[in-house]
Design an enzyme around this catalytic site. Structure first.
Site, short mmCIF file in Angstrom:
data_model
loop_
_atom_site.label_atom_id
_atom_site.label_comp_id
_atom_site.label_asym_id
_atom_site.label_seq_id
_atom_site.Cartn_x
_atom_site.Cartn_y
_atom_site.Cartn_z
N PHE A 196 7.39 53.51 -3.82
CA PHE A 196 6.77 53.66 -5.11
C PHE A 196 8.00 53.07 -6.07
O PHE A 196 9.00 53.09 -6.11
CB PHE A 196 7.09 55.18 -5.62
CG PHE A 196 6.52 55.34 -6.91
CD1 PHE A 196 5.08 55.18 -7.24
CD2 PHE A 196 7.28 55.68 -8.10
CE1 PHE A 196 4.72 55.44 -8.69
CE2 PHE A 196 7.09 55.85 -9.36
CZ PHE A 196 5.67 55.70 -9.56
N GLY A 197 7.27 52.06 -6.84
CA GLY A 197 7.99 51.12 -7.84
C GLY A 197 7.65 51.62 -9.29
O GLY A 197 6.49 51.83 -9.40
N TYR A 198 8.59 51.66 -10.01
CA TYR A 198 8.47 52.27 -11.41
C TYR A 198 8.91 51.29 -12.58
O TYR A 198 8.87 51.58 -13.68
CB TYR A 198 8.95 53.55 -11.59
CG TYR A 198 10.43 53.98 -11.22
CD1 TYR A 198 11.38 53.76 -12.38
CD2 TYR A 198 10.75 54.34 -10.14
CE1 TYR A 198 12.56 53.63 -11.87
CE2 TYR A 198 11.92 54.24 -9.55
CZ TYR A 198 13.08 54.07 -10.63
OH TYR A 198 14.27 54.16 -10.24
N GLY A 199 9.64 50.40 -11.82
CA GLY A 199 10.40 49.39 -12.95
C GLY A 199 10.03 48.05 -12.31
O GLY A 199 8.83 47.65 -12.39
N SER A 200 11.05 47.11 -12.13
CA SER A 200 10.90 45.82 -11.64
C SER A 200 10.14 45.67 -10.50
O SER A 200 9.47 44.65 -10.37
CB SER A 200 12.05 44.94 -11.71
OG SER A 200 12.94 45.39 -10.81
N GLU A 240 18.41 46.50 -4.66
CA GLU A 240 18.56 47.73 -5.75
C GLU A 240 19.79 48.45 -5.31
O GLU A 240 20.13 49.65 -5.35
CB GLU A 240 17.34 48.69 -5.12
CG GLU A 240 15.95 48.28 -5.13
CD GLU A 240 15.60 48.09 -6.74
OE1 GLU A 240 16.26 48.69 -7.65
OE2 GLU A 240 15.02 46.84 -6.76
#
Length: 191
Positions: A24-28, A99
């Site tokens: 799950f990606g929520y930023g870049s 990350e």
């Protein structure tokens, strides 16, 4: 906890026998997809809110002048919309480096737009990492973002690209949009 989490992440999950996993990606990770994926779908996770509370010393700032990037903060009842990627476990060799500045991989349940659910992983920078900056007034965060820049470019670009990506996803993120508004005010005052 050290801001460099590469080795810590490599011991957090066992991928033996796993051919693919959801991330799950929520930023870049929404807009900068520099890794191969097998499938991509909009998704959300429950109980978390996106916040610009993590310092960026390696991408959008420097150790002397850190930028601010998003992490997730627990918030009962909240829904955080983002993008899910089904990836090979080998992708984490790259993502753990990308990350590394305080982010750890955690298991989470993803909800897709059709209501189906899958288990997956998400990178979260918790408040016990050295790079965590925490809450500040929106105007202060916007000023810090406006002045920070690092090897990946200006911190303002990160905020503006994220806000644009969230709009395209139909995601409501008052925190991000308020900072975007503040950033535009700060930069127009400088012009």
């Amino acid at each position: 906890m050290s801001a460099n989490t590469i080795e810590h992440n490599r011991t957090r999950q066992n991928f033996d026998g796993v051919s693919s996993i959801w991330l799950f990606g929520y930023g870049s990770l929404i807009y900068k997809v520099d890794f191969p994926f097998l499938e991509r779908r909009p998704a959300s996770i429950r109980g978390w809110e996106r916040r610009f509370w993590q310092g960026s010393h390696d991408h959008r700032g420097t150790p002397e002048a850190p930028g601010r990037v998003v992490t997730l903060i627990q918030s009962p009842g909240a829904v955080c919309k983002g993008m899910a990627y089904r990836v090979s476990p080998k992708v984490f060799e790259h993502l753990d480096v990308r990350e590394k500045n305080g982010y750890l991989r955690f298991a989470t349940t993803l909800t897709f737009e059709d209501g189906s659910h899958r288990e997956g992983l998400v990178y979260i920078a918790t408040e016990d990492n050295e790079a965590f900056l925490g809450h500040a007034p929106d105007a202060d965060i916007a000023r810090q973002i406006a002045s920070a820049s690092g090897p990946s470019g200006p911190n303002a670009e990160y905020l503006l690209r994220l806000a644009d990506s969230l709009r395209k996803l139909g995601a409501d993120c008052p925190h991000t949009f308020a900072l975007e508004h503040q950033l535009r005010s700060v930069t127009s005052d400088k012009a």
